[in-house]
Design an enzyme around this catalytic site. Structure first.
Site, PDB file in Angstrom:
ATOM      1  N   LYS A 254      28.116  66.628  93.112  1.00 59.35           N
ATOM      2  CA  LYS A 254      27.658  65.272  93.109  1.00 59.35           C
ATOM      3  C   LYS A 254      28.307  64.457  92.214  1.00 59.35           C
ATOM      4  O   LYS A 254      28.880  64.747  91.277  1.00 59.35           O
ATOM      5  CB  LYS A 254      26.182  65.130  92.734  1.00 59.35           C
ATOM      6  CG  LYS A 254      25.125  65.816  93.607  1.00 59.35           C
ATOM      7  CD  LYS A 254      23.709  65.660  92.941  1.00 59.35           C
ATOM      8  CE  LYS A 254      22.597  66.059  93.736  1.00 59.35           C
ATOM      9  NZ  LYS A 254      21.212  66.115  93.341  1.00 59.35           N
TER      10      LYS A 254
ATOM     11  N   ARG B 225      13.741  50.292  88.540  1.00 58.87           N
ATOM     12  CA  ARG B 225      13.540  49.225  89.341  1.00 58.87           C
ATOM     13  C   ARG B 225      12.289  49.321  90.224  1.00 58.87           C
ATOM     14  O   ARG B 225      11.838  50.582  90.284  1.00 58.87           O
ATOM     15  CB  ARG B 225      14.602  48.905  90.245  1.00 58.87           C
ATOM     16  CG  ARG B 225      15.231  49.880  91.271  1.00 58.87           C
ATOM     17  CD  ARG B 225      16.142  49.855  92.302  1.00 58.87           C
ATOM     18  NE  ARG B 225      16.797  50.834  92.799  1.00 58.87           N
ATOM     19  CZ  ARG B 225      16.228  51.555  93.649  1.00 58.87           C
ATOM     20  NH1 ARG B 225      14.722  51.345  94.194  1.00 58.87           N
ATOM     21  NH2 ARG B 225      16.865  52.528  94.456  1.00 58.87           N
TER      22      ARG B 225
END
Length: 451
Positions: free
Chosen positions: A158, A291
């Protein structure tokens, strides 16, 4: 409390933030590109400022123009929503330098959690379980071979700064590890400007379970349970539900408690989500989103807690309205993301909405900025609505969601509503027997019935 909040976003989330602000007696400023001059958030806000042309880079990502809009209108806070600048630590810092409150976490927390290796190291120290993997970035081919052997195949490579499935590759044997690492580095450099990659154990049939938390400036932090976001296509969520059909209350409170305590010790402020892969009864941290998330209404439905309102309150220096023992879970909720796309090929379908009618009834919520006659622009994310329903049971929730989808009218464009209807008729989904790979297999079988 803030007097005026500038909403640095567009679409349904901009409208969602506007509604929360107005219910709190706060004036709103909408910013928009030239393509969004007739958007609903622009129409309903107290003030509106055009911040640039169609392209996101020139408008919704234009920090200088957004700061200028704050100064021109006298906005004392900015809510970034999700996407765009919501997890941009530099933007949060610039807001602070101009005396504008960023409604979100501290810049250093955004920065730490935005780097996947740093995030993993941080939460591991805080007592949150992580996926076995490399301690840091993979620098050499020799490191890649050694780490792969230590973890055991299959593994996944990743990008440290990655997202949306880019800079990511599954490797099933040692002979492919070096090529995969170098490929991912090239992709990561092109997509994110950062070629660093790391290696983790690849779980074959995990579910994607995430815990919603919110903290204040006084080191109070609570969790609001989990969401199951396992129905994904190319790492993009399609349908979410809460609670997860595979998590019991004891596990929910135990893992949620670990997460909330860790984030309290971290000093985290605002809304956030700790995301896990879940397999064979074990949770493995994958990332934290600093968020509000697209699927936050699912949590709001089963807890009755307005997450955007709490975001605004804690950003203004207030203590959390709720303690952990005040959080109660009632019923079952699901959210369908309705995109302006072909329901099975996912080809974008922008254009004019000739008719729009949202479903209604008890415990049915349609979050959308679309209206009859609105022209969906081709420049931004294709999601045009979120349909969220709640039932007393999971079965009842599915029946209500099916009824609501059949009632939903969005004419003039293609949408993913037919896909959601098919999913609700599927026995695997009805039984809750699915993982993060299930939807892609379902779509492959649908699109290639003779294979």
């Amino acid at each position: 409390m803030f007097k005026k909040v500038l909403i640095a976003n567009r679409g349904e989330i901009a409208l969602r933030i506007h509604r929360a602000c107005k219910e709190m007696g706060i004036q709103t400023v909408a910013v928009h590109s030239t393509a969004d001059s007739d958007a609903m958030h622009v129409r309903v806000a107290d003030e509106a400022v055009c911040i640039g042309p169609n392209a996101s880079a020139d408008s919704y990502l234009n920090v200088a123009n957004i700061i200028a809009a704050c100064e021109v209108t006298g906005a004392d806070a900015v809510h970034p929503g999700y996407g765009f600048l919501s997890e941009n630590a530099n933007f949060a810092e610039i807001c602070g330098e101009h005396g504008i409150k960023f409604i979100g976490p501290l810049p250093e927390h955004i920065r730490m959690m935005g780097d996947k290796i740093t995030a993993k190291e941080t939460v591991k120290k805080l007592g949150i379980p992580v996926v076995p993997g490399s301690e840091g970035g993979v620098d050499t081919d020799e490191d890649a071979v050694r780490i792969g052997a230590e973890i055991g195949y299959p593994v996944i490579v990743k990008a440290t700064a990655g997202g949306g499935g880019r800079g990511m590759q599954i490797v099933r044997n040692e002979s492919d590890i070096v090529t995969a690492v170098n490929t991912c580095k090239t992709e990561a450099k092109a997509a994110f400007g950062n070629e660093e990659v790391y290696i983790e154990k690849f779980l074959e049939k995990p579910r994607h379970i995430e815990f919603q938390i919110i903290g204040d400036q006084f080191k109070n932090c609570i969790h609001l349970g989990e969401r199951d976001c396992s129905l994904q296509r190319r790492h993009q969520k399609v349908l979410e539900e809460a609670p997860s059909p595979v998590i019991d209350m004891e596990t929910r409170m135990r893992v949620g408690g670990i997460v909330a305590d860790a984030m309290a010790n971290f000093g985290y402020e605002g809304a956030g989500t700790i995301e896990f892969l879940y397999e064979d009864g074990e949770f493995f941290f994958i990332e934290m989103n600093t968020r509000i998330q697209v699927e936050h209404p699912v949590t709001e439905m089963i807890t009755g807690i307005d997450l955007v309102r709490e975001q605004i309150r804690v950003a203004a220096g207030k203590k959390l309205h709720y303690s952990q023992d005040m959080v109660e879970f009632h019923g079952h909720a699901m959210e369908c993301r309705v995109n302006a796309e072909d329901p099975f090929t996912f080809m974008p379908s922008p254009g004019q909405v000739t008719q729009y009618h949202a479903p209604g009834g008890l415990n049915v919520r349609a979050d959308s900025a679309v209206y009859s006659g609105y022209k969906i622009p081709p420049y931004y994310d294709s999601m045009v609505a979120k349909l969220i329903v709640k039932g007393y049971t999971r079965d009842g929730c599915m029946m209500r969601l099916l009824r609501s989808l059949e009632e939903y009218v969005i004419d003039g464009i293609k949408t993913t509503i037919p896909l959601h209807i098919e999913l609700l008729h599927n026995k695997d989904f009805q039984s809750g027997d699915y993982d993060i790979h299930w939807l892609e297999k379902f779509l492959d079988a649908h699109n290639n019935p003779d294979d």
